[in-house]
Design a protein around this motif. Structure first.
Motif, PDB file in Angstrom:
ATOM      1  N   MET A 276       0.836  -1.194   0.000  1.00  0.00           N
ATOM      2  CA  MET A 276       0.000   0.000   0.000  1.00  0.00           C
ATOM      3  C   MET A 276       0.874   1.247   0.000  1.00  0.00           C
ATOM      4  O   MET A 276       1.932   1.282   0.631  1.00  0.00           O
ATOM      5  CB  MET A 276      -0.871  -0.023   1.263  1.00  0.00           C
ATOM      6  CG  MET A 276      -1.656   1.245   1.458  1.00  0.00           C
ATOM      7  SD  MET A 276      -3.075   1.014   2.528  1.00  0.00           S
ATOM      8  CE  MET A 276      -4.110   2.344   1.941  1.00  0.00           C
TER       9      MET A 276
ATOM     10  N   GLN B 211      -1.558   7.201   1.091  1.00  0.00           N
ATOM     11  CA  GLN B 211      -3.004   6.959   1.181  1.00  0.00           C
ATOM     12  C   GLN B 211      -3.430   6.298   2.486  1.00  0.00           C
ATOM     13  O   GLN B 211      -4.614   6.168   2.769  1.00  0.00           O
ATOM     14  CB  GLN B 211      -3.440   6.070   0.006  1.00  0.00           C
ATOM     15  CG  GLN B 211      -3.432   6.823  -1.306  1.00  0.00           C
ATOM     16  CD  GLN B 211      -3.383   5.901  -2.509  1.00  0.00           C
ATOM     17  OE1 GLN B 211      -3.768   4.748  -2.435  1.00  0.00           O
ATOM     18  NE2 GLN B 211      -2.894   6.415  -3.625  1.00  0.00           N
ATOM     19  N   LEU B 212      -2.446   5.862   3.263  1.00  0.00           N
ATOM     20  CA  LEU B 212      -2.748   5.121   4.492  1.00  0.00           C
ATOM     21  C   LEU B 212      -3.096   6.072   5.634  1.00  0.00           C
ATOM     22  O   LEU B 212      -2.412   7.074   5.842  1.00  0.00           O
ATOM     23  CB  LEU B 212      -1.536   4.269   4.879  1.00  0.00           C
ATOM     24  CG  LEU B 212      -1.621   3.459   6.182  1.00  0.00           C
ATOM     25  CD1 LEU B 212      -2.693   2.380   6.091  1.00  0.00           C
ATOM     26  CD2 LEU B 212      -0.264   2.830   6.498  1.00  0.00           C
ATOM     27  N   PHE B 213      -4.150   5.734   6.370  1.00  0.00           N
ATOM     28  CA  PHE B 213      -4.484   6.533   7.554  1.00  0.00           C
ATOM     29  C   PHE B 213      -3.641   6.019   8.721  1.00  0.00           C
ATOM     30  O   PHE B 213      -3.953   4.989   9.322  1.00  0.00           O
ATOM     31  CB  PHE B 213      -5.972   6.417   7.870  1.00  0.00           C
ATOM     32  CG  PHE B 213      -6.400   7.260   9.044  1.00  0.00           C
ATOM     33  CD1 PHE B 213      -6.041   8.600   9.130  1.00  0.00           C
ATOM     34  CD2 PHE B 213      -7.151   6.719  10.062  1.00  0.00           C
ATOM     35  CE1 PHE B 213      -6.428   9.388  10.211  1.00  0.00           C
ATOM     36  CE2 PHE B 213      -7.548   7.490  11.153  1.00  0.00           C
ATOM     37  CZ  PHE B 213      -7.180   8.820  11.217  1.00  0.00           C
TER      38      PHE B 213
ATOM     39  N   PRO C 205      -1.843   8.110  11.546  1.00  0.00           N
ATOM     40  CA  PRO C 205      -1.412   9.353  12.180  1.00  0.00           C
ATOM     41  C   PRO C 205      -0.375   9.095  13.277  1.00  0.00           C
ATOM     42  O   PRO C 205      -0.710   8.574  14.331  1.00  0.00           O
ATOM     43  CB  PRO C 205      -2.714   9.912  12.764  1.00  0.00           C
ATOM     44  CG  PRO C 205      -3.591   8.721  12.974  1.00  0.00           C
ATOM     45  CD  PRO C 205      -3.177   7.672  11.991  1.00  0.00           C
TER      46      PRO C 205
ATOM     47  N   LEU D 194      -6.967   1.668  14.445  1.00  0.00           N
ATOM     48  CA  LEU D 194      -6.782   2.285  13.135  1.00  0.00           C
ATOM     49  C   LEU D 194      -6.238   1.212  12.184  1.00  0.00           C
ATOM     50  O   LEU D 194      -5.961   0.093  12.608  1.00  0.00           O
ATOM     51  CB  LEU D 194      -5.848   3.495  13.275  1.00  0.00           C
ATOM     52  CG  LEU D 194      -6.292   4.536  14.330  1.00  0.00           C
ATOM     53  CD1 LEU D 194      -5.466   5.816  14.201  1.00  0.00           C
ATOM     54  CD2 LEU D 194      -7.775   4.857  14.218  1.00  0.00           C
ATOM     55  N   PRO D 195      -6.101   1.539  10.888  1.00  0.00           N
ATOM     56  CA  PRO D 195      -5.780   0.462   9.932  1.00  0.00           C
ATOM     57  C   PRO D 195      -4.587  -0.421  10.310  1.00  0.00           C
ATOM     58  O   PRO D 195      -4.684  -1.650  10.191  1.00  0.00           O
ATOM     59  CB  PRO D 195      -5.538   1.244   8.630  1.00  0.00           C
ATOM     60  CG  PRO D 195      -6.496   2.393   8.742  1.00  0.00           C
ATOM     61  CD  PRO D 195      -6.453   2.795  10.195  1.00  0.00           C
TER      62      PRO D 195
ATOM     63  N   ARG E 149       5.551   9.402   0.290  1.00  0.00           N
ATOM     64  CA  ARG E 149       5.143  10.752   0.688  1.00  0.00           C
ATOM     65  C   ARG E 149       6.228  11.782   0.391  1.00  0.00           C
ATOM     66  O   ARG E 149       7.423  11.461   0.443  1.00  0.00           O
ATOM     67  CB  ARG E 149       4.841  10.780   2.194  1.00  0.00           C
ATOM     68  CG  ARG E 149       3.706   9.882   2.612  1.00  0.00           C
ATOM     69  CD  ARG E 149       3.577   9.872   4.123  1.00  0.00           C
ATOM     70  NE  ARG E 149       4.828   9.431   4.776  1.00  0.00           N
ATOM     71  CZ  ARG E 149       5.107   9.602   6.060  1.00  0.00           C
ATOM     72  NH1 ARG E 149       4.247  10.221   6.847  1.00  0.00           N
ATOM     73  NH2 ARG E 149       6.239   9.153   6.570  1.00  0.00           N
TER      74      ARG E 149
ATOM     75  N   GLU F 291       7.798  13.759   2.058  1.00  0.00           N
ATOM     76  CA  GLU F 291       8.287  14.207   3.371  1.00  0.00           C
ATOM     77  C   GLU F 291       9.812  14.172   3.388  1.00  0.00           C
ATOM     78  O   GLU F 291      10.445  13.514   2.571  1.00  0.00           O
ATOM     79  CB  GLU F 291       7.754  13.260   4.470  1.00  0.00           C
ATOM     80  CG  GLU F 291       6.260  13.226   4.628  1.00  0.00           C
ATOM     81  CD  GLU F 291       5.725  14.423   5.433  1.00  0.00           C
ATOM     82  OE1 GLU F 291       6.553  15.241   5.920  1.00  0.00           O
ATOM     83  OE2 GLU F 291       4.499  14.540   5.559  1.00  0.00           O
TER      84      GLU F 291
END
Lengths: 570, 570
Positions: free
Chosen positions: A1, A5-7, A9, A43-44, A508, A510
């Motif tokens: 993945m 797009q991954l949640f 945080p 969370l995921p 990302r 980043e």
């Protein structure tokens, strides 16, 4: 993945109210979030780990012959009234009324529901035994929810219940469940012990808790450093080690010991080892005086004492009772010349003491050269002390050490505790009505997740075992804005996926530092970094657990990852 | 699995309180049991099917880019107060207090929880869009739980929520979810339609219900017999079909119609088709009189009327209002010579009527040869009637037919209904604070199980589609006490399992009749019976769906099962 797009945080700071490592890291790495005290969302990333635990549980339970089903959370109060738990469970049981003012409990466990189903459907020994399980959300309104998922108010549990006509059948299922649990926790990579536990009011000897050894555990366990022996500290039996003494018996002698009262003081005053002193304690057992003797370096285990005396209540005698029965004060009592009305019970080690020291039942005096049988009688001798570290393991293999444990599983022979009041009966081979026997078997699924996190981490973050990791490989485009790095990363993403690895791809925009910190935090086993040497076709591979780092040509990457994965397996 | 060990309590009798086929059969075949009104346990067979549905849902949701997570059932009342639903939801929302007297809701849905998580964690457009789902137990205290799993109080739902910065992004996700839902219900073997539904108070046009066509459905839907057009009966638009008339306009004529008032009576009295009559109804729309005209064979759709008039409230006028505005009684009203204070709105078909009949606004009289525009004016003409069977489909393909439907899924563009009051905001590209848009997407997982059972059965029991069947092959030792049959059955059990089929093996010492009845009842796709011809190496294979039966030599069994399985796939 793709990570963009991954949640997920992540947090840089340690959350203020999280006081254990697993709780801090699961929050920081974006695996869970708190919704209310003791109530969490997965969370995921957290949900992926949960899934893997559930699948391991499911596979091993199925293999052991248990059948999966699913019972409701809303349970009629009437059922809990039948078992009596509606009244005895207290405020931990969450209760509510429906629109018709009917009382319901929110399932804290499911003994009542499953027993009601089985008593309605199973009428003959021919349909027994049965072993049924579910993986389901449970509700317990803990007074002090804490440690994140370790003690929550809403949590995921695997609970199984078995029903039997014969004791041997229950015994067999109990063993099968114990083995399944060992397989489950082994596959989760946990350092655990099956610990013999107290059966409490229910009775019965077969009651094991599966404990993960951990400094934050709330239970103390004694286990062997060389075998799989383990027991709750209250339950651990002591193996009698007899060292025959060549000392000759000396003459009994009374000595003044001034203010020396405690074992430590007497030992210092007389310059004898505490193991040479007979510690004498007056107890009242169901109202009768009992003088309890253990070696000075040992402690009385009141649970064992109670069981040995078959008493319902034992407690240290008051100063008044001590005066009444021994005519002295606590601090100088002993077994010599004691009234016959006082029963004497000795720990199994006491009869082997030679030329020992004990109180003289006279303030400020002790006896030297006390010898059991010669100088005093006792009505019984038994294992009535706590194990200590350094004791020989009761199974004869290795030495006892202590550790704290987190309970992740529990197997228990319930017997007829529920089936009797709820009238779960069947017809036996002779057409006679009989009450079923039951076993129950629980695993804290969400707690297991936290226990694994608690056991597998370092200063930088989590370190997932292969069996539970949310993704297998973390691919990082060190600088996503560099076209060459991005292109090579895209290519390797496909390569790694095609090799059958579940790959998280940090695409990302980043800074590299942020990416590496997040990567350490979430703790996937293998990291592939596509950086400056992308142009030369070279990437860096880092093993999360060992910290080892390798420069690997792209052409070798596929086989290199497989090789490192296999190494981590062992 | 050996059936002697499976917990599968079948019933011969139809349970008294089960009034639809799926409920009866799922109870009788031992898939479910009721624990309280609207609250069920899934027994092992039911749980297996549930798992298969969940896995299909999971696969398609993941494929569509949604991420699985898991939120709690216990939800703080404060969140529901923020959205306002704490006050508006009514007694269907189950509520309770924890030990500290804090109010909680038992999750009926999770908009509030997910919105609170996302608003806390997502602050920038860069982290959007997000699409998250869970498969989870929901609680709704239905006033009249019924039809077994179809309308329960505790049930399993897949609920997904998406968050967006741009409308196009919401549109895209909405389409992706619609496609995923079609894939899911197709894989479950259901005959379903994505039905355009009313958005109610929330507004917005994108709102589709996924309906399984079924006689026991509680919703009426209109769909095309040739395309995938489908809409809730209230929502279905009407395609205007203009047939130009060659009739010449005749002179307006007033005739006495005695007691004839209804369309049927006037049609009979005057011997004209109802499609030649202008049905005229006086409505009050937000206090203003509106004369509504539709053809005599059509019915006014008040939802369309309301939308067309942009009114908040429309209702048929009272007798008093009719007298006041038209100076006559209901039953003989019409659009000719009506006061200008009364607005006239005509269904789109009315302008094309020629030499029609209508009330004369005089008790006992009607007009013949009424022609719109010539004899009366109207301020607007629009689609304001219900579709009827036989109408052309609005997409131009095929003809409208009606059917009842069971709602198994729902996709909905929520817009800012939750994000606005709960202040779920993000910074856009320009650093400006914006409220997120949301979508929500639900599937009734346990209801889907019931819908599949409702659609797939016959007089003898259930007939599972391959994708959801609890076991693939039912192997039956017809007479387990016959050594030869038992030995061959054991052998074939291994063979079938080794071929990759999940095999249920009826090894019970029951009569053949009982075994066959149970087998028909639970409805596995392929049955293999080892009976009298076992000695010749011949078994019987029966296909549950078609009822076809074959004698197959053991040596061919493996390939025969594969071949029949593949046939059933198509």
């Amino acid at each position: 993945m793709r990570q963009s797009q991954l949640f997920m945080p992540t947090l840089r700071e340690v959350p203020a109210d999280a006081d254990v490592k697993s709780h801090q890291l699961l929050l920081r790495a974006g695996f869970i979030r708190q919704n209310a005290a003791g109530i969490y969302s997965f969370l995921p990333l957290g949900k992926k780990v949960l899934h893997k635990i559930e699948n391991i549980v499911r596979e091993e339970m199925n293999r052991a012959g248990s059948q999966e089903m699913m019972m409701p959370a809303l349970q009629l109060a009437e059922l809990w009234q039948e078992s009596g738990r509606w009244y005895s469970y207290g405020p931990e049981l969450m209760r509510l009324k429906d629109r018709h003012e009917r009382d319901f409990a929110l399932g804290a466990t499911h003994e009542e529901v499953i027993t009601s189903i089985i008593r309605d459907e199973v009428k003959s020994y021919k349909k027994l035994p049965l072993n049924l399980y579910q993986i389901q959300t449970k509700f317990r309104d803990e007074k002090r929810p804490r440690f994140g998922l370790l003690r929550g108010r809403e949590f995921i549990m695997k609970d199984a219940y078995s029903f039997h006509d014969k004791q041997e059948s229950l015994d067999e299922t109990y063993e099968a469940m114990k083995n399944a649990y060992s397989a489950i926790f082994s596959r989760c990579g946990l350092n655990f012990r099956a610990v013999l536990a107290d059966s409490g009011a229910i009775g019965g000897k077969d009651n094991h808790e599966f404990m993960v050894l951990s400094d934050i555990g709330e239970d103390l366990i004694a286990y062997s450093n060389e075998s799989d022996f383990a027991a709750n500290i209250e339950m651990a039996p002591v193996l009698l080690e007899v060292k025959s003494s060549s000392e000759s018996l000396l003459e009994l002698e009374k000595v003044a010991t001034e203010q020396a009262k405690t074992i430590e003081e007497v030992s210092g005053f007389l310059n004898v080892s505490s193991s040479k002193i007979i510690k004498s304690l007056l107890y009242m057992a169901d109202g009768q005086p009992v003088l309890v003797l253990v070696r000075g370096d040992h402690e009385v285990n009141e649970i064992k004492l109670k069981n040995e005396l078959s008493a319902t209540d034992v407690a240290l005698a008051s100063v008044e009772d001590t005066k009444k029965w021994l005519n002295t004060e606590p601090g100088s009592i002993g077994p010599v010349s004691v009234s016959e009305e006082v029963k004497i019970i000795a720990d199994q080690a006491v009869p082997y003491m030679v030329n020992a020291v004990c109180g003289a039942n006279e303030s400020g005096y002790h006896f030297l050269n006390v010898n059991p049988k010669r100088d005093f009688e006792y009505s019984q001798s038994a294992d009535i002390r706590f194990v200590v570290e350094g004791d020989k393991s009761p199974d004869g293999k290795g030495t006892i050490v202590f550790a704290k444990g987190i309970e992740v599983g529990h197997v228990f022979k319930l017997g007829k505790v529920y089936s009797e009041p709820m009238k779960a009966a069947y017809l036996d081979e002779n057409g006679k009505n009989q009450i079923m026997s039951m076993g129950c078997y629980g695993i804290g699924v969400s707690r297991t997740l936290a226990a694994v996190a608690e056991e597998n981490n370092d200063d930088k973050g989590l370190i997932w075992p292969l069996s539970l990791t949310p993704f297998d490989v973390h691919l990082i485009a060190v600088n996503s804005k560099n076209a060459e790095q991005a292109a090579l990363s895209d290519e390797l993403y496909d390569l790694i996926k095609n090799d059958g690895f579940d790959c998280l791809y940090d695409d990302r925009p980043e800074r590299a530092g942020v990416k590496f910190a997040d990567s350490d935090l979430i703790g996937l086993p293998i990291r592939v970094m596509v950086g400056k040497r992308a142009s030369e076709g070279i990437v860096e591979v880092k093993i999360r657990k060992s910290g080892e780092s390798f420069e690997v040509p792209v052409s070798d990457l596929s086989s290199f990852i497989k090789q490192e994965w296999d190494k981590l397996k062992n």
